[in-house]
Design a protein around this motif. Sequence first.
Motif, mmCIF file in Angstrom:
data_model
loop_
_atom_site.group_PDB
_atom_site.id
_atom_site.type_symbol
_atom_site.label_atom_id
_atom_site.label_comp_id
_atom_site.label_asym_id
_atom_site.label_seq_id
_atom_site.Cartn_x
_atom_site.Cartn_y
_atom_site.Cartn_z
ATOM 1 N N VAL A 122 0.861 -1.187 0.000
ATOM 2 C CA VAL A 122 0.000 0.000 0.000
ATOM 3 C C VAL A 122 0.894 1.231 0.000
ATOM 4 O O VAL A 122 1.814 1.347 0.819
ATOM 5 N N LEU A 123 0.622 2.153 -0.924
ATOM 6 C CA LEU A 123 1.392 3.388 -1.016
ATOM 7 C C LEU A 123 0.458 4.593 -0.964
ATOM 8 O O LEU A 123 -0.658 4.553 -1.504
ATOM 9 N N GLU A 124 0.933 5.651 -0.328
ATOM 10 C CA GLU A 124 0.211 6.920 -0.333
ATOM 11 C C GLU A 124 1.055 7.899 -1.140
ATOM 12 O O GLU A 124 2.232 8.110 -0.819
ATOM 13 N N ILE A 125 0.484 8.465 -2.194
ATOM 14 C CA ILE A 125 1.277 9.347 -3.054
ATOM 15 C C ILE A 125 0.516 10.610 -3.437
ATOM 16 O O ILE A 125 -0.711 10.678 -3.325
ATOM 17 N N ASN A 126 1.272 11.569 -3.883
ATOM 18 C CA ASN A 126 0.759 12.712 -4.638
ATOM 19 C C ASN A 126 1.425 12.572 -6.000
ATOM 20 O O ASN A 126 2.643 12.733 -6.114
ATOM 21 N N SER A 127 0.675 12.228 -7.028
ATOM 22 C CA SER A 127 1.273 11.896 -8.323
ATOM 23 C C SER A 127 2.008 13.075 -8.964
ATOM 24 O O SER A 127 2.761 12.894 -9.919
ATOM 25 N N LYS A 128 1.800 14.274 -8.430
ATOM 26 C CA LYS A 128 2.522 15.444 -8.955
ATOM 27 C C LYS A 128 3.905 15.581 -8.318
ATOM 28 O O LYS A 128 4.711 16.398 -8.753
ATOM 29 N N SER A 129 4.165 14.789 -7.278
ATOM 30 C CA SER A 129 5.442 14.858 -6.565
ATOM 31 C C SER A 129 6.447 13.898 -7.194
ATOM 32 O O SER A 129 6.205 12.697 -7.260
ATOM 33 N N LYS A 130 7.577 14.428 -7.652
ATOM 34 C CA LYS A 130 8.624 13.579 -8.242
ATOM 35 C C LYS A 130 9.143 12.562 -7.224
ATOM 36 O O LYS A 130 9.456 11.427 -7.574
ATOM 37 N N GLU A 131 9.232 12.987 -5.980
ATOM 38 C CA GLU A 131 9.713 12.095 -4.922
ATOM 39 C C GLU A 131 8.758 10.920 -4.730
ATOM 40 O O GLU A 131 9.184 9.768 -4.619
ATOM 41 N N ASP A 132 7.465 11.199 -4.712
ATOM 42 C CA ASP A 132 6.464 10.133 -4.550
ATOM 43 C C ASP A 132 6.462 9.192 -5.748
ATOM 44 O O ASP A 132 6.323 7.973 -5.597
ATOM 45 N N VAL A 133 6.590 9.758 -6.947
ATOM 46 C CA VAL A 133 6.630 8.931 -8.165
ATOM 47 C C VAL A 133 7.858 8.025 -8.134
ATOM 48 O O VAL A 133 7.797 6.854 -8.525
ATOM 49 N N SER A 134 8.976 8.554 -7.640
ATOM 50 C CA SER A 134 10.199 7.759 -7.523
ATOM 51 C C SER A 134 10.001 6.587 -6.558
ATOM 52 O O SER A 134 10.444 5.464 -6.828
ATOM 53 N N VAL A 135 9.310 6.831 -5.443
ATOM 54 C CA VAL A 135 9.011 5.766 -4.477
ATOM 55 C C VAL A 135 8.139 4.704 -5.149
ATOM 56 O O VAL A 135 8.353 3.497 -4.983
ATOM 57 N N LEU A 136 7.153 5.150 -5.917
ATOM 58 C CA LEU A 136 6.267 4.218 -6.628
ATOM 59 C C LEU A 136 7.057 3.358 -7.604
ATOM 60 O O LEU A 136 6.882 2.129 -7.655
ATOM 61 N N LEU A 137 7.950 3.978 -8.373
ATOM 62 C CA LEU A 137 8.747 3.236 -9.356
ATOM 63 C C LEU A 137 9.654 2.208 -8.688
ATOM 64 O O LEU A 137 9.796 1.079 -9.173
ATOM 65 N N ASN A 138 10.254 2.584 -7.581
ATOM 66 C CA ASN A 138 11.113 1.639 -6.857
ATOM 67 C C ASN A 138 10.311 0.476 -6.279
ATOM 68 O O ASN A 138 10.792 -0.662 -6.231
ATOM 69 N N THR A 139 9.083 0.774 -5.848
ATOM 70 C CA THR A 139 8.203 -0.288 -5.345
ATOM 71 C C THR A 139 7.839 -1.254 -6.469
ATOM 72 O O THR A 139 7.830 -2.476 -6.279
ATOM 73 N N ILE A 140 7.539 -0.703 -7.637
ATOM 74 C CA ILE A 140 7.229 -1.551 -8.801
ATOM 75 C C ILE A 140 8.415 -2.458 -9.115
ATOM 76 O O ILE A 140 8.244 -3.658 -9.350
ATOM 77 N N LYS A 141 9.610 -1.875 -9.096
ATOM 78 C CA LYS A 141 10.815 -2.658 -9.401
ATOM 79 C C LYS A 141 10.972 -3.825 -8.420
ATOM 80 O O LYS A 141 11.378 -4.928 -8.801
ATOM 81 N N GLU A 142 10.640 -3.594 -7.165
ATOM 82 C CA GLU A 142 10.741 -4.651 -6.144
ATOM 83 C C GLU A 142 9.802 -5.821 -6.443
ATOM 84 O O GLU A 142 10.106 -6.970 -6.121
ATOM 85 N N HIS A 143 8.650 -5.509 -7.054
ATOM 86 C CA HIS A 143 7.591 -6.514 -7.189
ATOM 87 C C HIS A 143 7.487 -7.126 -8.586
ATOM 88 O O HIS A 143 6.530 -7.858 -8.854
ATOM 89 N N ILE A 144 8.436 -6.836 -9.471
ATOM 90 C CA ILE A 144 8.459 -7.526 -10.762
ATOM 91 C C ILE A 144 9.681 -8.438 -10.816
ATOM 92 O O ILE A 144 10.625 -8.275 -10.041
ATOM 93 N N LYS A 145 9.666 -9.383 -11.740
ATOM 94 C CA LYS A 145 10.651 -10.456 -11.734
ATOM 95 C C LYS A 145 11.909 -10.122 -12.540
ATOM 96 O O LYS A 145 11.918 -9.210 -13.361
ATOM 97 N N GLU A 146 12.935 -10.908 -12.282
ATOM 98 C CA GLU A 146 14.156 -10.832 -13.083
ATOM 99 C C GLU A 146 13.845 -11.281 -14.514
ATOM 100 O O GLU A 146 13.066 -12.211 -14.729
#
Length: 298
Positions: free
Chosen positions: A147-171
């Motif tokens: 679960v993530l809480e974001i403001n999609s206009k925030s570059k920092e929040d978008v970066s957190v989202l992208l890193n979370t996605i990277k964690e949850h996809i496969k090699e």
Amino acid sequence: MKYGIVSIVGKPNVGKSTLLNNIFEREVVISSDKPQTTRNMIEISYDSIEDCVINFIDTPGLHNPKNKLDLFLNSQVKASLKKSDLVLFLFDLSRDFDSEDEECLKVLKDFNCNNVVLVLNKRDLKSEEEIKNAKQSISKMFDFTNVLEINSKSKEDVSVLLNTIKEHIKEYEGEKKDLELLKKEVSDKFFVSELIREIIINSFRQEIPYGVAILIDEMKYEQDKNLLTIVYSIIVEKESQKPIIIGKGGSMIKKINISLRERLSDIYDCKIFTNSYVKVKKDWRNNETQIKELGYKK
């Protein structure tokens, strides 16, 4: 290398397309504050994270269908789930959780989606207590991976989202050169047709935007003249809509073309010529043949 297909789903007008544009830091899909702006399952690759390629899928908002086009839109969401490695369920904290949100979660359950991140958007508009309550109540309805809480206009929040996605996809287990073949881009023709539709959506009120489709009749670049020529047709479903699109003395169609050339001049480094027609295809949103002819294919 990591690789994954990630669908962004949610009810209409929760900010799916806006989130995607903020991820890419440019307009890759059209967005509007009006529901049902997105009509296709749009897949586009993001490779700005080191050692990672993410194929994002922007989907139409799941909603109660009123015509055959609406049924197509819902089918696009379901098609995206079949091919996704990860799903982002986007919820707009500024709106109430309702039956359409419930239907989205039901579809995720029906498709046995077991890698779903709940993304609570617009956290800047709510207090910590309100966000906590929303998180707890929605999390009871589905077994989310994260679960993530974001403001999609925030570059920092978008970066957190992208890193979370990277964690949850496969090699990625294949050859790196083969990964290039999996990358997706939006074609120029499709992007231009969507851009025209966005201009119309934001230029008219009520039913006009929902009964409009765009056909690119010609799109040709002449290198010797550095000229891009675009000829397109605006399709409406009622005779009464045609004069509204054209406007008095052609004022509205002129405004649409001026806006289109201005928007395209920011993208293409060339002269741009546009020519447009307005055509009527009666009740096309309920005609499966015409729906397919206008580019809405499963």
